[in-house]
Write a protein that holds these residues in place. Structure first.
Motif, mmCIF file in Angstrom:
data_model
loop_
_atom_site.group_PDB
_atom_site.id
_atom_site.type_symbol
_atom_site.label_atom_id
_atom_site.label_comp_id
_atom_site.label_asym_id
_atom_site.label_seq_id
_atom_site.Cartn_x
_atom_site.Cartn_y
_atom_site.Cartn_z
ATOM 1 N N LYS A 198 0.265 2.752 -16.893
ATOM 2 C CA LYS A 198 -0.305 1.500 -16.388
ATOM 3 C C LYS A 198 0.665 0.820 -15.422
ATOM 4 N N THR A 199 1.950 0.834 -15.760
ATOM 5 C CA THR A 199 2.956 0.267 -14.873
ATOM 6 C C THR A 199 2.992 1.006 -13.539
ATOM 7 N N LEU A 200 2.900 2.326 -13.589
ATOM 8 C CA LEU A 200 2.944 3.110 -12.357
ATOM 9 C C LEU A 200 1.745 2.821 -11.462
ATOM 10 N N VAL A 201 0.608 2.526 -12.063
ATOM 11 C CA VAL A 201 -0.560 2.143 -11.267
ATOM 12 C C VAL A 201 -0.280 0.823 -10.540
ATOM 13 N N TYR A 202 0.324 -0.136 -11.257
ATOM 14 C CA TYR A 202 0.702 -1.405 -10.628
ATOM 15 C C TYR A 202 1.665 -1.154 -9.466
ATOM 16 N N PHE A 203 2.670 -0.332 -9.725
ATOM 17 C CA PHE A 203 3.688 -0.066 -8.708
ATOM 18 C C PHE A 203 3.077 0.598 -7.475
ATOM 19 N N THR A 204 2.254 1.617 -7.703
ATOM 20 C CA THR A 204 1.666 2.348 -6.568
ATOM 21 C C THR A 204 0.804 1.434 -5.717
ATOM 22 N N THR A 205 -0.021 0.630 -6.371
ATOM 23 C CA THR A 205 -0.901 -0.285 -5.631
ATOM 24 C C THR A 205 -0.093 -1.290 -4.820
ATOM 25 N N SER A 206 0.917 -1.882 -5.432
ATOM 26 C CA SER A 206 1.735 -2.885 -4.745
ATOM 27 C C SER A 206 2.557 -2.264 -3.620
ATOM 28 N N LEU A 207 3.114 -1.090 -3.856
ATOM 29 C CA LEU A 207 3.925 -0.439 -2.831
ATOM 30 C C LEU A 207 3.095 -0.071 -1.604
ATOM 31 N N LYS A 208 1.881 0.390 -1.828
ATOM 32 C CA LYS A 208 1.029 0.727 -0.695
ATOM 33 C C LYS A 208 0.660 -0.522 0.112
ATOM 34 N N SER A 209 0.429 -1.630 -0.578
ATOM 35 C CA SER A 209 0.149 -2.886 0.131
ATOM 36 C C SER A 209 1.376 -3.343 0.917
ATOM 37 N N ASN A 210 2.558 -3.223 0.301
ATOM 38 C CA ASN A 210 3.787 -3.587 1.011
ATOM 39 C C ASN A 210 4.011 -2.701 2.221
ATOM 40 N N ASN A 211 3.666 -1.435 2.092
ATOM 41 C CA ASN A 211 3.841 -0.505 3.205
ATOM 42 C C ASN A 211 2.941 -0.882 4.386
ATOM 43 N N ILE A 212 1.749 -1.369 4.087
ATOM 44 C CA ILE A 212 0.849 -1.826 5.158
ATOM 45 C C ILE A 212 1.463 -3.011 5.897
ATOM 46 N N VAL A 213 2.083 -3.928 5.132
ATOM 47 C CA VAL A 213 2.751 -5.074 5.750
ATOM 48 C C VAL A 213 3.876 -4.611 6.671
ATOM 49 N N MET A 214 4.653 -3.617 6.217
ATOM 50 C CA MET A 214 5.751 -3.112 7.037
ATOM 51 C C MET A 214 5.241 -2.454 8.313
ATOM 52 N N GLU A 215 4.147 -1.737 8.228
ATOM 53 C CA GLU A 215 3.583 -1.106 9.418
ATOM 54 C C GLU A 215 3.103 -2.155 10.422
ATOM 55 N N LYS A 216 2.540 -3.251 9.911
ATOM 56 C CA LYS A 216 2.116 -4.320 10.811
ATOM 57 C C LYS A 216 3.323 -4.974 11.478
#
Length: 313
Positions: free
Chosen positions: A178-196
């Protein structure tokens, strides 16, 4: 709570009582009065602070006039033992203005504490772009740190599962997944911010800042890969060990059934010879007690030997 810091002429981080040009304003679970005080003192849009205080706010970056809002998720250790996941993610808001740098968070966290306690090198409050990237880099490093901790906990649970017939270890694995699901979702959102940030140039960057931005993106992508790999491993491990636990139970039941059969034979023989009738064979023979005992032990031994050859023991 509101804290104001400023890097002085000797490059030391000094706590201030009033706003000053180039200062860092840190808001931690602020009251309505503190929020309004910062809004009035800096002139930033009110929703920039209030959005950062929303626990369900998604990671994003936006710009209004000369003010940039960056919201990213960072990992935190869950203090509430009733929660099934040992780690969670919450938003951290960074507001960059021409004169101020503002961080907004729902709770105190080690990422901001590292900057307050001077654990980060080359940190200056007036270098707002670099400060932003340093916070993002620190967040990525904390993701990697917690992922390594999860990997170690997984290894410990795996050793316990080898001889376990309980569901406790499976529930522990489930909480880590469950923690890894939280991490993966948040990291992918953060990665989108970095790309922008890379494509649209929300912040003014120098060459050193560009290098740091690339390091942040690399760390985030590495954390995403680690999170996905650990999640896949945990998912397969849970399926495998659910079958192992079921098989262990079957082995124990088979052993107990075999022992029950072997022990039931002397009971049957003793029952036959214990009947209160005159036609029992060898009833008047001297030492007749040892005759049923010998028969019972012989039959039990033969049965046990047969079960042993069939590998029921």
């Amino acid at each position: 709570m509101i804290d104001i810091y400023l890097t002085d002429e000797q490059d030391r981080l000094v706590k201030k009582d009033e706003l000053a040009k180039g200062c860092w304003i840190n808001l931690t679970r602020p009251s309505e009065f503190e929020v309004q005080k910062v809004i009035d003192g800096t002139g930033i849009p009110s929703d920039f602070i209030r959005d950062s205080l929303d626990d369900d706010e998604r990671s994003r970056i936006e710009k209004e006039d000369d003010t940039v809002l960056i919201i990213v998720d960072f990992p935190v250790l869950v203090q509430d033992e009733s929660d099934s996941a040992p780690y969670d993610t919450i938003p951290l808001g960074m507001i960059v203005t021409p004169f101020y740098f503002i961080t907004v968070c729902l709770q105190s966290n080690p990422i901001i504490d590292d900057f307050i306690n001077n654990r980060i090198r080359d940190f200056f409050t007036y270098k707002k772009t670099r400060f932003t990237l340093q916070i993002l880099y620190s967040i990525a490093r904390y993701y990697l740190k917690y992922l390594k901790t999860i990997d170690r906990r997984t290894s410990l649970i795996e050793r316990e599962l080898h001889e376990s017939m309980r569901n406790k270890e499976l529930f522990n694995l489930l909480s880590l997944e469950k923690t890894l699901v939280y991490f993966t979702t948040s990291l992918k959102s953060n990665n989108i911010v970095m790309e922008k940030m890379t494509k649209q140039r929300f912040l003014r960057m120098y060459e050193d800042d560009q290098d740091l931005l690339e390091d942040v993106i690399i760390e985030i992508k590495q954390a995403i890969e680690m999170s996905e790999v650990h999640s896949n491993i945990l998912s397969g491990m849970m399926d495998a060990y659910a079958s192992v636990i079921s098989n262990n139970v079957n082995v124990v039941m088979k052993f107990l059934t075999t022992v029950t059969i072997v022990l039931s034979i002397p009971t049957m023989v003793a029952s036959f010879y214990g009947m209160n009738v005159d036609e029992i064979p060898f009833a008047h023979v001297p030492h007749s007690f040892w005759i049923p005992m010998t028969i019972a032990l012989l039959l039990s031994g033969i049965t046990a030997l047969w079960f042993w050859k069939k590998r029921y023991f």
